[in-house]
Design an enzyme around this catalytic site. Structure first.
Site, PDB file in Angstrom:
ATOM      1  CE  LYS A 194       5.904  19.110  67.279  1.00  8.43           C
ATOM      2  NZ  LYS A 194       5.231  17.810  67.157  1.00  8.43           N
ATOM      3  NE  ARG A 245       7.597  17.071  73.384  1.00 15.25           N
ATOM      4  CZ  ARG A 245       8.117  17.295  72.189  1.00 15.25           C
ATOM      5  NH1 ARG A 245       8.733  18.408  71.933  1.00 15.25           N
ATOM      6  NH2 ARG A 245       7.996  16.394  71.267  1.00 15.25           N
ATOM      7  NE  ARG A 268       9.821  11.660  62.111  1.00 13.53           N
ATOM      8  CZ  ARG A 268       9.199  12.362  63.055  1.00 13.53           C
ATOM      9  NH1 ARG A 268       8.958  13.634  62.863  1.00 13.53           N
ATOM     10  NH2 ARG A 268       8.825  11.782  64.175  1.00 13.53           N
ATOM     11  NE  ARG A 288      12.675  11.757  65.758  1.00 11.36           N
ATOM     12  CZ  ARG A 288      11.825  12.717  66.077  1.00 11.36           C
ATOM     13  NH1 ARG A 288      11.702  13.778  65.306  1.00 11.36           N
ATOM     14  NH2 ARG A 288      11.088  12.632  67.162  1.00 11.36           N
ATOM     15  NE  ARG A 313       7.983  10.635  69.674  1.00 10.54           N
ATOM     16  CZ  ARG A 313       8.234  10.517  68.367  1.00 10.54           C
ATOM     17  NH1 ARG A 313       8.540   9.346  67.852  1.00 10.54           N
ATOM     18  NH2 ARG A 313       8.174  11.572  67.596  1.00 10.54           N
TER      19      ARG A 313
HETATM   20  P1  AP5 Z   1       7.261  16.204  60.972  1.00  8.81           P
HETATM   21  O1  AP5 Z   1       7.123  17.519  60.317  1.00  8.81           O
HETATM   22  O2  AP5 Z   1       8.622  15.639  61.172  1.00  8.81           O
HETATM   23  O3  AP5 Z   1       6.424  16.189  62.332  1.00  8.81           O
HETATM   24  P2  AP5 Z   1       6.727  16.829  63.767  1.00  8.81           P
HETATM   25  O4  AP5 Z   1       5.441  17.338  64.287  1.00  8.81           O
HETATM   26  O5  AP5 Z   1       7.878  17.769  63.668  1.00  8.81           O
HETATM   27  O6  AP5 Z   1       7.073  15.500  64.537  1.00  8.81           O
HETATM   28  P3  AP5 Z   1       8.152  15.110  65.635  1.00  8.81           P
HETATM   29  O7  AP5 Z   1       8.032  13.633  65.780  1.00  8.81           O
HETATM   30  O8  AP5 Z   1       9.487  15.653  65.319  1.00  8.81           O
HETATM   31  O9  AP5 Z   1       7.605  15.761  66.887  1.00  8.81           O
HETATM   32  P4  AP5 Z   1       7.879  15.277  68.291  1.00  8.81           P
HETATM   33  O10 AP5 Z   1       7.191  16.348  69.018  1.00  8.81           O
HETATM   34  O11 AP5 Z   1       7.454  13.921  68.650  1.00  8.81           O
HETATM   35  O12 AP5 Z   1       9.474  15.165  68.353  1.00  8.81           O
HETATM   36  P5  AP5 Z   1      10.608  16.210  68.770  1.00  8.81           P
HETATM   37  O13 AP5 Z   1      11.682  16.093  67.789  1.00  8.81           O
HETATM   38  O14 AP5 Z   1      10.033  17.520  69.078  1.00  8.81           O
HETATM   39  O15 AP5 Z   1       6.373  15.177  60.127  1.00  8.81           O
HETATM   40  C1  AP5 Z   1       6.292  13.814  60.483  1.00  8.81           C
HETATM   41  C2  AP5 Z   1       6.205  12.942  59.215  1.00  8.81           C
HETATM   42  O16 AP5 Z   1       4.979  13.200  58.534  1.00  8.81           O
HETATM   43  C3  AP5 Z   1       7.313  13.211  58.205  1.00  8.81           C
HETATM   44  O17 AP5 Z   1       7.686  12.021  57.577  1.00  8.81           O
HETATM   45  C4  AP5 Z   1       6.664  14.181  57.215  1.00  8.81           C
HETATM   46  O18 AP5 Z   1       7.251  14.066  55.939  1.00  8.81           O
HETATM   47  C5  AP5 Z   1       5.213  13.721  57.223  1.00  8.81           C
HETATM   48  N1  AP5 Z   1       4.272  14.840  57.031  1.00  8.81           N
HETATM   49  C6  AP5 Z   1       4.373  16.100  57.527  1.00  8.81           C
HETATM   50  N2  AP5 Z   1       3.320  16.864  57.144  1.00  8.81           N
HETATM   51  C7  AP5 Z   1       2.524  16.057  56.395  1.00  8.81           C
HETATM   52  C8  AP5 Z   1       1.269  16.255  55.715  1.00  8.81           C
HETATM   53  N3  AP5 Z   1       0.616  17.441  55.748  1.00  8.81           N
HETATM   54  N4  AP5 Z   1       0.739  15.215  55.056  1.00  8.81           N
HETATM   55  C9  AP5 Z   1       1.383  14.005  55.032  1.00  8.81           C
HETATM   56  N5  AP5 Z   1       2.553  13.758  55.637  1.00  8.81           N
HETATM   57  C10 AP5 Z   1       3.130  14.762  56.326  1.00  8.81           C
HETATM   58  O19 AP5 Z   1      11.075  15.571  70.155  1.00  8.81           O
HETATM   59  C11 AP5 Z   1      11.735  14.334  70.214  1.00  8.81           C
HETATM   60  C12 AP5 Z   1      12.068  13.978  71.650  1.00  8.81           C
HETATM   61  O20 AP5 Z   1      12.941  14.975  72.211  1.00  8.81           O
HETATM   62  C13 AP5 Z   1      10.889  13.939  72.622  1.00  8.81           C
HETATM   63  O21 AP5 Z   1      10.212  12.699  72.602  1.00  8.81           O
HETATM   64  C14 AP5 Z   1      11.584  14.196  73.958  1.00  8.81           C
HETATM   65  O22 AP5 Z   1      12.236  13.044  74.433  1.00  8.81           O
HETATM   66  C15 AP5 Z   1      12.631  15.223  73.576  1.00  8.81           C
HETATM   67  N6  AP5 Z   1      12.125  16.612  73.710  1.00  8.81           N
HETATM   68  C16 AP5 Z   1      11.942  17.518  72.712  1.00  8.81           C
HETATM   69  N7  AP5 Z   1      11.458  18.674  73.197  1.00  8.81           N
HETATM   70  C17 AP5 Z   1      11.323  18.495  74.543  1.00  8.81           C
HETATM   71  C18 AP5 Z   1      10.861  19.327  75.598  1.00  8.81           C
HETATM   72  N8  AP5 Z   1      10.442  20.576  75.370  1.00  8.81           N
HETATM   73  N9  AP5 Z   1      10.865  18.817  76.857  1.00  8.81           N
HETATM   74  C19 AP5 Z   1      11.297  17.576  77.110  1.00  8.81           C
HETATM   75  N10 AP5 Z   1      11.738  16.730  76.152  1.00  8.81           N
HETATM   76  C20 AP5 Z   1      11.766  17.187  74.876  1.00  8.81           C
END
Ligand code: AP5
Length: 222
Positions: free
Chosen positions: A18, A94, A129, A158, A169
């Site tokens: 994402k 979410r 990552r 992270r 997760r």
């Molecule tokens: P990346 O682009 O970073 O992936 P992402 O989908 O953004 O992953 P996240 O882990 O950030 O999502 P998440 O939903 O778990 O965490 P969030 O920060 O939202 O890519 C990942 C890796 O793969 C990178 O190394 C990248 O380089 C590589 N990559 C990307 N594309 C690729 C490709 N095509 N091919 C190969 N490699 C690739 O949330 C974190 C925490 O915050 C949650 O656990 C929760 O505690 C809290 N939180 C956030 N939002 C909420 C909500 N709405 N409600 C409640 N709690 C929340």
């Protein structure tokens, strides 16, 4: 006639890409990127009240309580730049309750994109990552290594990117995904996220360009 700004939601499992796609979307479409994960991590590092509340949940790989996140997102969405440039909501909603909160406020995207990636790939993406705290850019030790030694030296991992926390997760994501989908079924677009990021972006780009074109058509001339 000037077209209305577009409104986009992007969803998918942890590490489905994402944030990576959002970097490219922002560059091309100039939307305001609202990532709840990024906003929460900023609150944590600033040591705010929200941050202190959120930290224990995030570190454990669990969802932060709905009311905390919803207040944060609706405040951000109501700012002028989001209204003018359009928005790109990443990581929200979410849960079913979060989706319902937006519906009640009449906040609806034009399109709901889901990045589809197999489980075993997700684990490796999370564990490898790395983030640049200076630019906010997302790297991966194998897939996208940093450009220079200077960047490499400052990269951070992270706390929720351990294999065990990623599993938890992912479970939570799966428990909620279907209920959220039911809210956006009519605007759902699933994309194969297990391809090179530029190839994925081609699909994303053509979807968003299409949405933009439709908006021009339906917007009355001034
Ligand atoms: P990346 O682009 O970073 O992936 P992402 O989908 O953004 O992953 P996240 O882990 O950030 O999502 P998440 O939903 O778990 O965490 P969030 O920060 O939202 O890519 C990942 C890796 O793969 C990178 O190394 C990248 O380089 C590589 N990559 C990307 N594309 C690729 C490709 N095509 N091919 C190969 N490699 C690739 O949330 C974190 C925490 O915050 C949650 O656990 C929760 O505690 C809290 N939180 C956030 N939002 C909420 C909500 N709405 N409600 C409640 N709690 C929340």
């Amino acid at each position: 006639s000037k077209s209305e700004p577009i409104k986009v939601m992007i969803s998918g499992a942890p590490a489905s890409g994402k944030g990576t796609q959002c970097e490219m979307i922002v560059q091309k479409f100039g939307l305001v990127h609202i990532s709840t994960g990024d906003l929460l991590r900023a609150e944590v590092s600033a040591g705010t009240e929200i941050g202190n509340k959120a930290k224990e949940y995030m570190d454990a790989g669990r969802l932060v309580p709905d009311e905390v996140v919803t207040a944060m997102v609706t405040a951000r969405l109501s700012q002028q730049d989001a209204k003018e440039k359009g928005w790109l909501l990443d990581g929200y909603p979410r849960s079913f309750a979060q989706a319902q909160s937006l519906e009640k406020l009449n906040i609806r995207p034009d399109i709901y994109i889901v990045l589809d990636v197999p489980d075993e790939i997700l684990i490796d993406r999370c564990v490898g990552r790395r983030l640049d705290p200076v630019t906010g850019k997302i790297y991966h030790i194998k897939n996208f290594p940093p450009e220079t030694d200077e960047i490499k030296a400052r990269l951070i991992t992270r706390p929720d990117d351990t294999e065990q926390k990623v599993q938890s997760r992912l479970q939570i994501y799966k428990q909620n995904a279907e209920a959220i989908l039911s809210t956006y079924m009519d605007i759902l677009n699933k994309i194969d996220g297990n391809r090179p990021k530029e190839v994925i972006f081609k699909d994303v780009d053509s979807l968003l360009s299409q949405v933009q074109k439709e908006k021009v058509k339906t917007t009355k001339p001034v």
